[in-house]
Design an enzyme around this catalytic site. Structure first.
Site, PDB file in Angstrom:
ATOM      1  N   SER A   1      86.800 -37.786 127.742  1.00 53.82           N
ATOM      2  CA  SER A   1      85.879 -37.559 126.637  1.00 53.82           C
ATOM      3  C   SER A   1      86.080 -36.165 126.058  1.00 53.82           C
ATOM      4  O   SER A   1      86.755 -35.315 126.640  1.00 53.82           O
ATOM      5  CB  SER A   1      84.435 -37.690 127.124  1.00 53.82           C
ATOM      6  OG  SER A   1      84.118 -36.570 127.930  1.00 53.82           O
ATOM      7  N   LYS A   2      85.453 -35.992 124.918  1.00 51.90           N
ATOM      8  CA  LYS A   2      85.453 -34.716 124.217  1.00 51.90           C
ATOM      9  C   LYS A   2      84.992 -33.609 125.161  1.00 51.90           C
ATOM     10  O   LYS A   2      85.527 -32.510 125.182  1.00 51.90           O
ATOM     11  CB  LYS A   2      84.476 -34.887 123.056  1.00 51.90           C
ATOM     12  CG  LYS A   2      84.404 -33.787 122.092  1.00 51.90           C
ATOM     13  CD  LYS A   2      83.685 -34.252 120.857  1.00 51.90           C
ATOM     14  CE  LYS A   2      82.180 -34.083 120.997  1.00 51.90           C
ATOM     15  NZ  LYS A   2      81.423 -34.530 119.827  1.00 51.90           N
ATOM     16  N   ARG A   3      83.977 -33.943 125.945  1.00 52.46           N
ATOM     17  CA  ARG A   3      83.411 -32.947 126.847  1.00 52.46           C
ATOM     18  C   ARG A   3      84.414 -32.493 127.912  1.00 52.46           C
ATOM     19  O   ARG A   3      84.419 -31.348 128.322  1.00 52.46           O
ATOM     20  CB  ARG A   3      82.143 -33.500 127.502  1.00 52.46           C
ATOM     21  CG  ARG A   3      81.210 -32.401 127.933  1.00 52.46           C
ATOM     22  CD  ARG A   3      79.791 -32.885 128.110  1.00 52.46           C
ATOM     23  NE  ARG A   3      79.204 -33.430 126.909  1.00 52.46           N
ATOM     24  CZ  ARG A   3      78.451 -34.527 126.885  1.00 52.46           C
ATOM     25  NH1 ARG A   3      78.234 -35.199 127.991  1.00 52.46           N
ATOM     26  NH2 ARG A   3      77.928 -34.949 125.766  1.00 52.46           N
TER      27      ARG A   3
ATOM     28  N   GLY B   1      87.522 -32.085 127.523  1.00 53.68           N
ATOM     29  CA  GLY B   1      88.363 -31.094 126.880  1.00 53.68           C
ATOM     30  C   GLY B   1      87.684 -29.733 126.892  1.00 53.68           C
ATOM     31  O   GLY B   1      88.284 -28.723 127.263  1.00 53.68           O
ATOM     32  N   GLU B   2      86.423 -29.732 126.514  1.00 55.42           N
ATOM     33  CA  GLU B   2      85.682 -28.463 126.465  1.00 55.42           C
ATOM     34  C   GLU B   2      85.570 -27.848 127.858  1.00 55.42           C
ATOM     35  O   GLU B   2      85.735 -26.646 128.035  1.00 55.42           O
ATOM     36  CB  GLU B   2      84.277 -28.707 125.932  1.00 55.42           C
ATOM     37  CG  GLU B   2      84.238 -28.838 124.427  1.00 55.42           C
ATOM     38  CD  GLU B   2      82.919 -29.423 123.962  1.00 55.42           C
ATOM     39  OE1 GLU B   2      81.864 -28.950 124.406  1.00 55.42           O
ATOM     40  OE2 GLU B   2      82.956 -30.375 123.168  1.00 55.42           O
TER      41      GLU B   2
END
Ligand code: GLU
Length: 510
Positions: free
Chosen positions: A263-265, A267-268
């Site tokens: 998920s995007k998270r 990556g962060e």
């Protein structure tokens, strides 16, 4: 259906395109190229609540950057357009009408409150599924339970309504999926899905199958998350008496630890990109780099992406786009989720970067670091690239690896200066400066020879002067051969850096 391969990438413009979406595009592209078929871009924008205006541009920019360009579709033209679903509204209505006329669909007038009440009632009665289907539709407000007159009045007086598919009761149905084999389901598991929404837009399911049929799509290659929608699609094809396409559901791309979808998270949290291009992080209110901005070469990116769910069955890992096109096959797509591995992703880029010669990298380096290389000739920039390339993972690493080749160090690794630049050796550097001053042909092997001769004459080991020499010239302990560095910056700069550095180092060690 003819054997001609026509495949499509059909994203919904609801936000930034995740690399999972791009992998779907890549597999469609590779399959089309391999088969001499056509790769189509269709924009599925019928969900107006989730529509994001800039998303379409992001999708096309991403495909362009990755070099996964459609042959046909939005922005590319073709004989089966328009390719943006919002421009095909009337067409879907016509097919919905056909199902209504054939008693395969019906109007439904239930309000959200009534739908909730239905679910509550079914639950209280002990039904395991509380869906709108063959078992419950007869107790709801729809054109099957109202008279024709009542239904007509409802619609004509402008009340909201939807059209639902009349899912047949208790039928065993199967379809083939290239990755998963035979998938069998019972229609009792499925509900009477909405085909036409109250805003008179078709739902994803309706628009998707109508378009796949009209655009003569031969293979539907898409993410695993759509597998659960496929039974409904199969039933819709059947209702229209259309031949369904071949289904290919791709495995999920998993988090680095293999637990759940990437998920995007993630990556962060882990500091790697999950989007191809830069994107604006609404939560943090900052722009974040994508693979492109991090410095990935499109070919390396595609190679990495291709291996997230497919492999050629051999040891070979580095595949150019041409190789991928040649080797790609749907049969070798795996069923199990593919774990995203950031180190592996970087490894791919390194492989491609190292294969490129200095001339190929020149313009990119000049574009990226105009100030750093402003006064250098192309020849000299290319020699610098050759010197540091092996140490670079991305072209963006050039500055970090090569700044001292173009200007004297602004900072020194002081910890190492204190450790390696010993007071008892200071005199040797003064001597070395003299030796170097007498060296006319300032080339790497000669500089090395000169230094070695001095060490031998004084019975010294490399450790006495080499680390100090490196720190004086570059400020750091890592880098290519120090003699190559000295040769690159030239005799004058070498001597100057030595003299100035020694003065400064003295302040650190005394
Ligand atoms: N619009 C769907 C998506 O956003 C397409 C699914 C499909 O390929 O059928 O992924």
């Amino acid at each position: 259906m003819s054997n001609f391969v026509r495949v499509r990438f059909a994203p919904s413009p609801t936000g930034y395109l995740h690399i999972g979406g791009l992998r779907t595009a890549l597999y469609n592209y590779l399959y089309a190229k391999k088969q001499g078929g056509v790769f189509i871009l269709r924009i599925e924008d019928t969900d107006r609540n989730r529509y994001v205006a800039s998303a379409e541009q992001y999708i096309t920019d991403s495909l362009k950057w990755a070099g996964i360009e459609p042959d046909e579709g939005v922005g590319y033209g073709g004989d089966y357009g328009p390719y943006r679903q919002s421009e095909r509204k009337e067409l879907y209505q016509q097919y919905v009408q056909q199902l209504l006329d054939e008693d395969k669909a019906y109007y439904a007038f239930d309000t959200p409150v009534e739908l909730d009440a239905m679910r509550e009632r079914l639950k209280a009665e002990g039904n395991s599924n509380q869906q709108y289907d063959a078992h419950s539709r007869n107790s709801m407000k729809n054109s099957l339970t109202l008279t024709e007159e009542e239904s007509k009045n409802w619609i004509e007086s402008g009340n909201p309504y939807v059209v639902r598919f009349k899912m047949p009761k208790n039928e065993e149905v199967s379809f083939q999926d290239v990755v998963r084999g035979t998938v069998t389901f019972n229609t009792n598991q499925l509900d009477d899905k909405i085909l036409l929404k109250a805003d008179s837009m078709p739902t994803y399911h309706m628009a998707n199958i109508v378009d796949d049929h009209l655009m003569k799509i031969s293979h539907v290659i898409r993410g695993e998350e759509w597998l659960s929608s496929t039974p409904l699609h199969v039933m819709l094809y059947r209702a229209f008496a259309w031949q369904p396409p071949v289904f290919v559901h791709l495995p999920l791309i998993l988090k680095p630890n293999g637990k759940g979808k990437l998920s995007k998270r993630d990556g962060e949290q882990h500091g790697f990109p999950v989007f191809p291009l830069k994107w604006f992080n609404e939560d943090a209110q900052v722009e974040q780099p994508g693979f492109k901005e991090i410095g990935f070469l499109p070919e390396a990116f595609n190679n990495m992406l291709a291996f997230l769910g497919w492999n050629p069955g051999t040891e070979q890992e580095v595949f150019s786009k041409g190789d991928l096109t040649e080797q790609f096959s749907l049969e070798r797509i795996q069923k199990a989720g593919a774990r995203f591995d950031w180190d592996k992703a970087k490894w791919y880029n390194q492989q491609y970067l190292h294969q490129m010669n200095a001339r190929e990298l020149l313009s990119e380096i000049k574009d990226q670091f105009p100030t750093l290389v402003k006064e250098a000739s192309d020849e000299s920039i290319m020699s610098a690239i050759d010197l540091v390339k092996e140490r670079m993972t991305f072209s963006t690493d050039f500055a970090q690896q090569a700044t001292y080749l173009f200007k004297k160090p602004e900072q020194y690794d002081e910890k190492n200066v204190r450790k390696r630049y010993k007071a008892q050796n200071v005199e040797h550097f003064t001597q070395l400066i003299q030796q170097f001053e007498g060296l006319d042909d300032w080339q790497s092997p000669n500089i090395e020879q000169c230094l070695k001769a001095y060490l031998e004459a004084n019975e010294l080991g490399f450790g006495a002067v080499l680390p100090g020499f490196r720190l004086l010239l570059s400020g750091t302990m890592s880098g290519p051969s120090i003699f190559d560095i000295a040769a690159f910056i030239g005799k004058e700069a070498t001597l100057e850096r030595m003299k100035n550095g020694m003065e400064y180092f003295q302040t650190l060690i005394s």
